[in-house]
Design a protein around this motif. Structure first.
Motif, PDB file in Angstrom:
ATOM      1  N   ARG A  92      -4.285   0.525 -12.032  1.00 51.37           N
ATOM      2  CA  ARG A  92      -4.815   1.665 -11.502  1.00 51.37           C
ATOM      3  C   ARG A  92      -5.132   2.998 -11.738  1.00 51.37           C
ATOM      4  NH1 ARG A  92      -0.090   0.112 -10.699  1.00 51.37           N
ATOM      5  NH2 ARG A  92       0.732  -0.640  -8.518  1.00 51.37           N
ATOM      6  N   ASP A  93      -6.598   3.184 -10.985  1.00 55.01           N
ATOM      7  CA  ASP A  93      -7.224   4.421 -11.530  1.00 55.01           C
ATOM      8  C   ASP A  93      -7.355   5.664 -11.192  1.00 55.01           C
ATOM      9  OD1 ASP A  93      -9.212   6.359 -11.732  1.00 55.01           O
ATOM     10  OD2 ASP A  93     -11.406   4.931 -10.490  1.00 55.01           O
ATOM     11  N   ARG A 132      -9.011   7.806  -8.223  1.00 53.08           N
ATOM     12  CA  ARG A 132      -9.032   6.904  -6.917  1.00 53.08           C
ATOM     13  C   ARG A 132      -7.797   6.709  -6.807  1.00 53.08           C
ATOM     14  NH1 ARG A 132     -13.326   4.165  -5.749  1.00 53.08           N
ATOM     15  NH2 ARG A 132     -12.930   2.703  -4.652  1.00 53.08           N
ATOM     16  N   THR A 133      -6.791   6.362  -7.310  1.00 54.49           N
ATOM     17  CA  THR A 133      -5.574   6.131  -6.329  1.00 54.49           C
ATOM     18  C   THR A 133      -5.127   7.528  -5.944  1.00 54.49           C
ATOM     19  OG1 THR A 133      -3.475   4.967  -5.669  1.00 54.49           O
ATOM     20  CG2 THR A 133      -4.589   5.143  -7.951  1.00 54.49           C
ATOM     21  N   GLU A 155      -9.410  -0.874  -4.876  1.00 54.91           N
ATOM     22  CA  GLU A 155      -7.980  -0.239  -5.558  1.00 54.91           C
ATOM     23  C   GLU A 155      -7.074  -1.707  -5.825  1.00 54.91           C
ATOM     24  OE1 GLU A 155      -8.292   2.372  -8.293  1.00 54.91           O
ATOM     25  OE2 GLU A 155      -9.819   1.457  -7.135  1.00 54.91           O
ATOM     26  N   TYR A 156      -6.386  -1.533  -7.061  1.00 57.44           N
ATOM     27  CA  TYR A 156      -5.178  -2.675  -7.016  1.00 57.44           C
ATOM     28  C   TYR A 156      -3.743  -2.064  -5.797  1.00 57.44           C
ATOM     29  CZ  TYR A 156      -1.162  -5.183  -8.392  1.00 57.44           C
ATOM     30  OH  TYR A 156       0.242  -5.574  -8.676  1.00 57.44           O
TER      31      TYR A 156
END
Length: 342
Positions: free
Chosen positions: A24-25, A28-29, A109-110
């Motif tokens: 995870r970034d 961004r999340t 994203e994941y």
């Protein structure tokens, strides 16, 4: 504690959230991404089930244990009956803050997709090993004794150990032949006793939706493949509720659309004996309108206006359905009448 090759239990300075952070970034999340350091300690009694509309719909079961949420992805949801076991795929541990997370994970994203909280509450541990976890859940939508047992690799199964959550619930039928309308030349005289629908001139299709998955049968009750782009999205829209829908696949504004005009089974209850008016109102309450499916309109007691609108739109005709009529699978009678537009 559940042992995993990639994300082991805390031994000394082992970081149980390293795998979670690596996927995870935080820029961004909107998901919680705690920094390095000791994990918070709770009472090991919180659980949450999150409905995750990702690439494929599934439900995430998370149990607080040792300062993290030990997690499983359950494709068909938490089983309500001991006769049915569901696959549960063990995933990376999540931070405790995830127990309150809901929102949209951005594309790219994941786990991209919508996450909502389906249920949450407390639980008690009866057994916890690297191959078997027995717990008692105390939630609003799911309660009772459950066991998760490892089968192979990260694949586990989840089994309800208590009697069925709803002993009176009935499973969806394997197949059902749809009720048919009798052809008539004119509208019924007592229009106030009928609800009126458009006849779309499409292909009859019954949709059996359960655990976010959809299968279809045709006008003869035979299993058929669903149109591309319909079954999966419709199942995700319905979510965990088991439901049997009746409708037809027709062209609407140049696009093949599933027009739904009846609900025959809902939440473990067959609705065949319910009057048409009650079934239609239950269907309206489901709010099933999407890119490839719509709840077809109906108009109580206004047959002349519906017939005039069908003529203006170039539709084949209208259907008149008695408001007090039950659904009779495979039958054709005057309770449902098809009247041509021209």
């Amino acid at each position: 504690m559940v042992a995993r090759k990639k994300n082991t239990a805390r031994d000394g300075d082992a970081d149980r959230l390293a795998e979670y952070r690596s996927k995870r970034d935080p820029h961004r999340t909107p998901e919680p991404v705690p920094g390095d350091g000791p994990v918070p300690q709770g009472d090991d009694d919180t659980f949450v089930v999150q409905e995750h509309h990702a690439r494929s719909l599934h439900w995430d079961l998370r149990l607080e244990r040792g300062g993290v949420l030990v997690s499983w992805a359950v494709p068909k949801g938490i089983p309500a009956d001991p006769d049915t076991n569901h696959l549960a795929v063990h995933t990376e541990d999540h931070p405790l803050e995830y127990a309150t997370f809901h929102g949209e994970i951005p594309r790219g994203e994941y786990g991209a997709g919508t996450m909502t909280i389906w249920d949450r509450g407390t639980y008690e541990t009866e057994k916890w090993s690297d191959r078997e976890v027995k717990v008692v859940l105390h939630g609003t939508r799911v309660s009772g004794r459950y066991v998760l047992f490892r089968t192979r690799g990260e694949n586990w199964m989840i089994h309800r150990m208590d009697p069925p959550a709803d002993p009176d619930a009935e499973a969806l039928p394997e197949s059902l032949r749809p009720m048919r309308a009798a052809d008539r030349a004119r509208l019924p005289r007592d229009q106030d006793a009928y609800g009126f629908e458009f006849a779309w001139g499409g292909r009859r299709l019954l949709a059996y939706v359960e655990g976010g998955r959809t299968r279809f049968t045709d006008g003869q009750g035979r299993a058929v493949g669903g149109p591309a782009g319909l079954g999966g999205p419709l199942g995700r829209a319905v979510g965990a509720r088991p439901v049997l829908l009746d409708g037809e696949l027709a062209s609407l504004d140049g696009r093949e659309t599933y027009l739904i005009f009846d609900v025959l089974h809902l939440d473990g209850r067959p609705l065949l004996d319910e009057p048409y008016e009650r079934r239609r109102r239950a269907l309206d309450d489901l709010g099933l309108n999407g890119p490839r499916w719509q709840t077809a309109p109906w108009f109580p007691g206004d047959g002349d206006a519906v017939l005039a609108a069908a003529r203006e739109q170039g539709l084949p005709g209208v259907l008149a359905k008695r408001l007090d009529a039950p659904y009779e699978p495979g039958e054709q009678n005057d309770a449902w009448r098809r009247i041509p537009a021209r």
